[in-house]
Every structure is written in structure tokens, then in C-alpha cells.
Write an enzyme that holds these catalytic residues in place. Structure first.
Site, PDB file in Angstrom:
ATOM      1  N   VAL A   1      55.321  45.571  44.742  1.00  0.00           N
ATOM      2  CA  VAL A   1      54.284  44.650  44.906  1.00  0.00           C
ATOM      3  C   VAL A   1      54.243  42.981  44.167  1.00  0.00           C
ATOM      4  O   VAL A   1      53.262  42.671  44.505  1.00  0.00           O
ATOM      5  CB  VAL A   1      53.125  45.285  43.946  1.00  0.00           C
ATOM      6  CG1 VAL A   1      51.514  44.396  43.861  1.00  0.00           C
ATOM      7  CG2 VAL A   1      52.881  46.482  44.505  1.00  0.00           C
ATOM      8  N   GLY A   2      55.121  42.717  43.836  1.00  0.00           N
ATOM      9  CA  GLY A   2      55.005  41.619  43.256  1.00  0.00           C
ATOM     10  C   GLY A   2      55.188  40.535  44.177  1.00  0.00           C
ATOM     11  O   GLY A   2      54.372  39.169  44.524  1.00  0.00           O
TER      12      GLY A   2
ATOM     13  N   LYS B   1      42.254  42.785  36.551  1.00  0.00           N
ATOM     14  CA  LYS B   1      41.923  44.550  37.359  1.00  0.00           C
ATOM     15  C   LYS B   1      42.798  45.021  36.786  1.00  0.00           C
ATOM     16  O   LYS B   1      44.470  45.166  36.592  1.00  0.00           O
ATOM     17  CB  LYS B   1      42.407  44.110  38.585  1.00  0.00           C
ATOM     18  CG  LYS B   1      41.992  45.382  39.259  1.00  0.00           C
ATOM     19  CD  LYS B   1      42.345  45.750  40.314  1.00  0.00           C
ATOM     20  CE  LYS B   1      43.922  46.459  40.137  1.00  0.00           C
ATOM     21  NZ  LYS B   1      44.046  48.006  40.078  1.00  0.00           N
TER      22      LYS B   1
ATOM     23  N   GLY C   1      53.781  44.287  37.115  1.00  0.00           N
ATOM     24  CA  GLY C   1      53.909  45.305  37.805  1.00  0.00           C
ATOM     25  C   GLY C   1      55.098  44.842  38.266  1.00  0.00           C
ATOM     26  O   GLY C   1      56.257  44.504  38.137  1.00  0.00           O
ATOM     27  N   SER C   2      55.297  46.175  39.921  1.00  0.00           N
ATOM     28  CA  SER C   2      56.336  46.226  40.461  1.00  0.00           C
ATOM     29  C   SER C   2      57.109  45.346  41.511  1.00  0.00           C
ATOM     30  O   SER C   2      56.373  44.308  41.804  1.00  0.00           O
ATOM     31  CB  SER C   2      56.215  48.009  41.523  1.00  0.00           C
ATOM     32  OG  SER C   2      55.211  47.594  42.522  1.00  0.00           O
ATOM     33  N   THR C   3      58.445  45.621  41.527  1.00  0.00           N
ATOM     34  CA  THR C   3      58.688  44.186  42.457  1.00  0.00           C
ATOM     35  C   THR C   3      58.141  44.433  43.811  1.00  0.00           C
ATOM     36  O   THR C   3      58.335  43.582  44.295  1.00  0.00           O
ATOM     37  CB  THR C   3      60.552  43.882  42.149  1.00  0.00           C
ATOM     38  OG1 THR C   3      61.270  44.288  41.011  1.00  0.00           O
ATOM     39  CG2 THR C   3      60.853  43.235  43.115  1.00  0.00           C
TER      40      THR C   3
ATOM     41  N   GLU D   1      65.732  50.647  38.935  1.00  0.00           N
ATOM     42  CA  GLU D   1      65.080  51.169  38.005  1.00  0.00           C
ATOM     43  C   GLU D   1      63.945  52.054  38.272  1.00  0.00           C
ATOM     44  O   GLU D   1      63.477  52.065  39.270  1.00  0.00           O
ATOM     45  CB  GLU D   1      64.019  49.548  38.240  1.00  0.00           C
ATOM     46  CG  GLU D   1      62.521  50.019  36.737  1.00  0.00           C
ATOM     47  CD  GLU D   1      61.532  49.170  37.057  1.00  0.00           C
ATOM     48  OE1 GLU D   1      61.017  49.081  37.927  1.00  0.00           O
ATOM     49  OE2 GLU D   1      61.257  48.543  36.278  1.00  0.00           O
TER      50      GLU D   1
ATOM     51  N   GLU E   1      56.083  39.027  36.586  1.00  0.00           N
ATOM     52  CA  GLU E   1      56.722  39.956  35.396  1.00  0.00           C
ATOM     53  C   GLU E   1      56.967  41.098  36.137  1.00  0.00           C
ATOM     54  O   GLU E   1      55.971  41.939  35.898  1.00  0.00           O
ATOM     55  CB  GLU E   1      56.130  40.130  34.184  1.00  0.00           C
ATOM     56  CG  GLU E   1      55.290  38.399  33.398  1.00  0.00           C
ATOM     57  CD  GLU E   1      56.837  37.916  32.791  1.00  0.00           C
ATOM     58  OE1 GLU E   1      57.423  38.906  32.489  1.00  0.00           O
ATOM     59  OE2 GLU E   1      56.040  37.002  32.936  1.00  0.00           O
TER      60      GLU E   1
HETATM   61  P1  NAD Z   1      52.401  48.281  40.900  1.00  0.00           P
HETATM   62  O1  NAD Z   1      53.356  47.567  40.954  1.00  0.00           O
HETATM   63  O2  NAD Z   1      52.180  50.104  41.379  1.00  0.00           O
HETATM   64  O3  NAD Z   1      50.854  48.708  40.055  1.00  0.00           O
HETATM   65  C1  NAD Z   1      50.812  47.512  39.134  1.00  0.00           C
HETATM   66  C2  NAD Z   1      49.545  46.685  39.331  1.00  0.00           C
HETATM   67  O4  NAD Z   1      49.203  45.926  40.488  1.00  0.00           O
HETATM   68  C3  NAD Z   1      48.185  47.541  39.192  1.00  0.00           C
HETATM   69  O5  NAD Z   1      47.417  47.187  38.522  1.00  0.00           O
HETATM   70  C4  NAD Z   1      47.951  47.805  40.600  1.00  0.00           C
HETATM   71  O6  NAD Z   1      46.602  49.049  41.068  1.00  0.00           O
HETATM   72  C5  NAD Z   1      48.643  46.470  41.075  1.00  0.00           C
HETATM   73  N1  NAD Z   1      48.608  46.755  42.219  1.00  0.00           N
HETATM   74  C6  NAD Z   1      49.014  47.858  43.176  1.00  0.00           C
HETATM   75  N2  NAD Z   1      49.179  47.871  44.484  1.00  0.00           N
HETATM   76  C7  NAD Z   1      48.044  46.290  45.003  1.00  0.00           C
HETATM   77  C8  NAD Z   1      48.812  45.836  45.988  1.00  0.00           C
HETATM   78  N3  NAD Z   1      49.074  45.627  47.056  1.00  0.00           N
HETATM   79  N4  NAD Z   1      48.082  44.138  45.859  1.00  0.00           N
HETATM   80  C9  NAD Z   1      47.271  43.660  44.816  1.00  0.00           C
HETATM   81  N5  NAD Z   1      47.750  44.587  43.348  1.00  0.00           N
HETATM   82  C10 NAD Z   1      48.050  45.869  43.414  1.00  0.00           C
HETATM   83  O7  NAD Z   1      52.941  48.925  38.991  1.00  0.00           O
HETATM   84  P2  NAD Z   1      52.862  49.805  38.161  1.00  0.00           P
HETATM   85  O8  NAD Z   1      53.392  51.192  38.369  1.00  0.00           O
HETATM   86  O9  NAD Z   1      52.190  50.085  37.597  1.00  0.00           O
HETATM   87  O10 NAD Z   1      54.425  49.061  36.501  1.00  0.00           O
HETATM   88  C11 NAD Z   1      55.202  49.497  36.258  1.00  0.00           C
HETATM   89  C12 NAD Z   1      56.836  48.481  36.896  1.00  0.00           C
HETATM   90  O11 NAD Z   1      55.775  47.429  36.353  1.00  0.00           O
HETATM   91  C13 NAD Z   1      58.203  48.526  36.861  1.00  0.00           C
HETATM   92  O12 NAD Z   1      58.374  47.942  38.499  1.00  0.00           O
HETATM   93  C14 NAD Z   1      58.073  47.765  36.099  1.00  0.00           C
HETATM   94  O13 NAD Z   1      59.307  47.072  35.747  1.00  0.00           O
HETATM   95  C15 NAD Z   1      56.985  46.839  35.816  1.00  0.00           C
HETATM   96  N6  NAD Z   1      56.575  45.854  34.138  1.00  0.00           N
HETATM   97  C16 NAD Z   1      56.557  45.040  33.914  1.00  0.00           C
HETATM   98  C17 NAD Z   1      56.640  44.198  32.909  1.00  0.00           C
HETATM   99  C18 NAD Z   1      57.251  43.188  32.864  1.00  0.00           C
HETATM  100  O14 NAD Z   1      56.865  42.188  31.898  1.00  0.00           O
HETATM  101  N7  NAD Z   1      58.793  42.249  33.534  1.00  0.00           N
HETATM  102  C19 NAD Z   1      56.370  45.329  32.207  1.00  0.00           C
HETATM  103  C20 NAD Z   1      55.567  45.705  32.068  1.00  0.00           C
HETATM  104  C21 NAD Z   1      55.592  46.602  33.683  1.00  0.00           C
END
Ligand code: NAD
Length: 486
Positions: free
Chosen positions: A232-233, A175, A228-230, A382, A250
Site C-alpha cells: 500500500v505504501g 484515517k 502500513g504495508s509496503t 514478512e 513507515e
Molecule cells: P495496510 O497497508 O493494509 O493498511 C494500513 C492503512 O492503510 C489502513 O488504515 C488501511 O485502511 C489503509 N489503506 C489500505 N489500502 C489503502 C489504499 N489503497 N490507499 C490508502 N490507504 C489504504 O497495513 P496493515 O495491514 O494495517 O498493517 C500491517 C503492515 O504495516 C505491515 O506490513 C507492517 O510491517 C506495517 N507497519 C509498519 C510500521 C513501521 O513503523 N514501519 C509500524 C506498524 C506496521
């Protein structure tokens, strides 16, 4: 670009629903493409397809050599299509086109490297368990893997996961971010063209909620790999924890970039500016905290400001552009709120801080703050924008303490000619990657991932395939069993 609705990719076929989402160029405010909007039922169908492709094969049983041939073909197809993929990436993400081209090369390198690992997925044997015993440790593919990815490096980040999972023999439901799904969908088509069988890669486009959340919680998934973000992680880990699947995360970073007075200051200066303004600062590895030895802090700060002032910010389709557009309004507001709060907290704004007055799109000037105290949000959170915070330090220990003074631990850079300083720093800073006299270099051979709130598990490197496998112990008794229990 086009108003045709691009379908989901499930079981090697195009699937449409009644709804769609449209991506908009952050730099031009024009529609880029429309994508079919998946919901929980399409996620169920995609997982069922991946499950069947895993349980019935043939992918898990395809020879390593043949998997490698296919992965290399995908790499070649990424190279052949690099210009179109890069343009799509730039239009959907706002990143400079020259950088997007570089990312396509980096993505194809990841597929090539994963191909070498496909030859080498193997377990272990124990021939020392006694005369009649042999122990085999089989390394098996983990099964069906869900992959959820962000918008900042769409093709690169899916390529940090997908070819490694394929090398292990897994099948996948991906996704991509709703803001940048284009290149991931195209990648699935290219993989099919390269010979990846139907059902092995499935792509569902839609929002984090409900598509990502439904995927992450699904009982038929064996593993979930999230970038993605911490925030959501944490929810992904909690949901995956409920039905006990393998999880790798990540996440974010607030990475220290540390300059000692004895460093090659010209090289450090270029790296500092690149480290924070690359990808508009929308980068997990952004070197957004510059720690400078106090006795050179004043001069070095002036040089950073002078250099940052020359950065070309604007239309990302222009080859000369170094800083493109901010992804969306919410991200812009987050960045400007940090700039405002930083000033209110007493940090000194030395450069930028404004939104450029352009006719379309949203662009933030490269921004520099000094007099940043370690407890300010500017030093701890961040921001994910082109904002540099500068903090001075006096001793090596103080630099290490400051570097560790955050909840994150993704990466850190150190500039010094003193080998003791370089290694003391490397050994005591709790981060997944340390760059000495370089910054943000990446190699498929080297593991990448975070300590603490920056994540769980590692991508890349030879261990990356392990994240997508299970170990099975097989014990064999040879000959007649001598001892009875009763
Ligand atoms: P995000 O967490 O908002 O979204 C990431 C993904 O998760 C998207 O596909 C989104 O649709 C999905 N998502 C959102 N809510 C969700 C939920 N409740 N359940 C499941 N999936 C959900 O992050 P973003 O704004 O897309 O990206 C920016 C963040 O990603 C920053 O914090 C950045 O540091 C991090 N990031 C980390 C790395 C790494 O390798 N460590 C690399 C790139 C980005």
C-alpha cells in the site's frame, strides 16, 4: 461494548453518515463498536476544515510555549484514560492487555517529548553573505497533513506522527485502520479537551479504499504520512507523487536478530523470544529471522523451543497472556499458508504451527522453524505472525550478508560481547535501527524508520518535526543598492 454509532470527528464536531462499520474482537468474535463510515465527500469536508484551520489559523501561529502546554495536557489525558484506552485497544486488536497498558504509557511519552520540540522549531540565519546582505532561513509548518495508520499499534503509531505535526504547526486529517479506529477517535476528543482548536485534528473512519486512497491523492493536502504495508505504501507514494506532496512512509520489515557465540546467551534468548512473539508477531520490528552462529545453533535452538513452549497464548484480557489473537481471518490464512509452504519447501517445523482449537477467536501457537534456507519465503517475506525462522552462519561477514539479504531494512539486533563485531555489524547492515545487546527498545528521542522497502523518512527524535515543515529562504539587502543591472 456498545452498539451506538460513533461519529467522525471533523472541525471539532461529531459527524454522522447513513452507513457504519462495526469492529469485532479478534479474541472473542463479539462486536466491539460501530463507527460512521466516511466516503470521499467526508474526506473532502475534513480536508476543507483542516485547510481553513491552517490557512486562517490560529494554530500555525500559536506560540511554541502554548503548543507545548497543550501537548503536555494531551499526554496527561492519555495517562488518565489509559485503562479505558488500553481495553479498547485490546478488544479491537487482540493484543494482550498488559502490553496495551504499556503502549498507552509509551504514547503519552511521545506527546511529552513532542511538547519539548514545540519550543524549538526554528530556522537559521546567515550573517556572512557580505556587508549588505542578511539571509534568513525560516522553518514553516508544511500545511495540512494526511495520516494513514495500521491496526497493530493504533494509538502508539498515530502518536508517532500527530504530536510532532502539531508541534510544527500543521493541521491534520487522520484515517485510522478500519479494524481499530476506536482509540484514534478518542484521542481527537481528548486533544480537543486539552485545548487543540477545532479543525486542527480531524478523524475520518473508513476503508483503505476509497477513504485512504482519496485522502492520499487529494490536491489540497500538503503532506502525507503513512504507516502500513509496503504494497500500500507504494500506491500512496505513486498517488502523492502525481500531485507532488511530501511523503513519509513507515513500512514492513523482515528483521534479522543475530546471536554470536560469545554473547550473553541467557539475555539473548529472552530477547529473541520477546522479539518474535511480542504482539503475536504482528509487528513491523518483529525479529522473525534468527541468525545464530553455527557452533551454538543446535543448543540455542533447543533453548528457544523450550522457552517458546512456555508462552501463555490465549484471551488477551487475561493479565497473564503474552500472545493474544490474530487480527482477522485474512491474516490468519496468510500465516497458516506460510507455515504450510515452509514445510513444503523443506524447512523443519520444530514447534507449534497450529491454530489453537478455541471456542472463539483465532490464535496461532508460537511457531519455530529450523533448517530455513535464505531463499525460502520463510526467510524473506514478512509473515506478520508468531513464526520464527532460524538460519545458521559461520563468520561475521556471512552474518552481515545474510542480515542484508532481503528487500527490507527496518531494524536489526546483534548479540555479542566483541565491540568490533558489534560495530562492524552496525555499520554494514542497512537498516534504520540497530540494537546491540538489546531488542526493540524504543525512545522518543531516537529517530525511527526504514531503509529500502521499509520506508522513506524518519519519525521520532528531534528531526521528526522537520518532516512536517518547509524551509523558506528570505534574503534581505541592507542600505542603498550600489550596483544596477543596466
Ligand atoms: P495496510 O497497508 O493494509 O493498511 C494500513 C492503512 O492503510 C489502513 O488504515 C488501511 O485502511 C489503509 N489503506 C489500505 N489500502 C489503502 C489504499 N489503497 N490507499 C490508502 N490507504 C489504504 O497495513 P496493515 O495491514 O494495517 O498493517 C500491517 C503492515 O504495516 C505491515 O506490513 C507492517 O510491517 C506495517 N507497519 C509498519 C510500521 C513501521 O513503523 N514501519 C509500524 C506498524 C506496521
Amino acid at each position: 461494548m456498545t452498539t451506538d454509532v460513533k461519529p467522525l470527528w471533523i472541525n471539532g464536531e461529531s459527524v454522522l453518515t447513513d452507513e457504519c462499520l462495526t469492529t469485532v474482537s479478534p479474541a472473542h468474535d463479539t462486536p466491539v463498536a460501530s463507527y460512521t463510515l466516511a466516503g470521499p465527500s467526508e474526506v473532502d469536508i475534513a480536508i476543507a476544515a483542516a485547510r481553513k484551520a491552517f490557512d486562517e489559523g490560529p494554530w500555525p501561529y500559536v506560540k511554541g510555549r502554548d503548543k507545548a502546554i497543550i501537548l503536555n495536557r494531551v499526554a496527561a489525558l492519555i495517562d488518565e484514560n489509559a485503562k479505558l484506552l488500553a481495553r479498547l485497544e485490546t478488544l479491537e486488536s487482540g493484543k494482550p492487555i498488559s502490553q496495551a497498558m504499556g503502549e498507552m504509557k509509551a504514547a503519552s511519552y511521545l506527546w511529552q517529548y513532542a511538547a519539548t520540540l514545540a519550543h524549538n522549531v526554528h530556522g537559521d540565519t546567515y550573517n556572512n553573505l557580505g556587508k549588505n546582505k542578511l539571509g534568513l532561513v525560516l522553518r514553516e509548518p508544511a500545511g495540512v497533513v494526511g495520516m494513514i495508520t495500521p491496526w497493530n499499534f493504533p494509538l502508539l503509531i498515530i502518536s508517532q506522527k500527530l504530536p510532532f505535526a502539531l508541534a510544527a504547526g500543521c493541521t491534520v486529517v487522520a484515517k485510522p485502520s478500519e479494524l481499530t479506529p476506536g482509540t484514534t477517535l478518542r484521542l481527537a476528543e481528548l486533544a480537543a479537551e486539552a485545548g487543540v482548536p477545532s479543525g486542527v485534528i480531524n478523524v475520518v473512519t473508513g476503508y483503505g479504499n476509497p477513504v485512504g486512497s482519496h485522502l492520499a491523492a487529494h490536491a489540497d493536502l500538503d503532506a502525507i504520512s503513512f504507516t502500513g504495508s509496503t504494497v500500500v505504501g507504494r500506491t500512496i507514494a505513486a498517488r502523492a507523487g502525481h500531485n507532488l506532496k511530501k511523503v513519509s512512509l513507515e513500512l514492513g520489515g523482515k528483521n534479522p536478530h543475530v546471536v554470536f557465540a560469545d554473547a550473553d546467551l541467557d539475555a539473548a534468548l529472552d530477547a529473541v523470544v520477546f522479539g518474535v512473539y511480542f504482539n503475536m508477531g504482528e509487528c513491523c520490528n518483529s525479529g522473525s529471522r534468527l541468525l545464530v552462529e553455527a557452533r551454538i545453533a543446535r543448543d540455542f535452538t533447543e533453548r528457544v523451543i523450550e522457552k517458546a513452549r512456555t508462552i501463555v497464548t490465549g484471551d488477551p484480557l487475561d493479565e497473564a497472556t503474552k500472545v493474544g489473537a490474530i487480527i482477522n481471518q485474512a491474516q490468519l490464512e496468510k500465516i497458516t499458508a506460510h507455515i504450510q509452504e515452509g514445510q513444503e519447501a523443506g524447512a523443519r517445523l520444530r514447534l507449534g504451527g497450529n491454530v489453537l482449537p478455541t471456542a472463539c477467536g483465532r490464535f496461532v501457537e508460537p511457531t519455530v522453524f529450523e533448517n530455513v534456507a535464505p531463499d525460502m519465503a520463510l526467510a524473506r517475506e514478512e509473515i506478520f505472525g508468531p513464526v520464527l525462522s532460524i538460519l545458521p552462519f559461520n563468520t561475521r561477514d556471512e552474518a552481515i550478508d545474510l542480515a542484508n539479504d532481503t528487500c527490507y531494512g527496518l531494524s536489526a539486533g546483534v548479540w555479542t560481547q566483541d565491540v568490533d563485531t558489534a560495530f562492524e555489524f552496525s555499520r554494514h547492515v542497512r537498516a534504520g535501527t540497530i540494537w546491540i545487546n538489546c531488542f526493540m527498545d524504543g525512545y522518543a528521542e531516537l529517530p525511527f524508520g526504514g531503509y529500502r522497502d521499509s520506508g522513506l523518512g524518519r519519525e521520532l527524535g528531534r528531526f521528526s518535526v522537520d518532516e512536517f515543515t518547509e524551509l523558506k529562504t528570505v534574503q534581505l539587502h541592507l542600505g542603498v543598492r550600489a550596483n544596477s543591472w543596466l
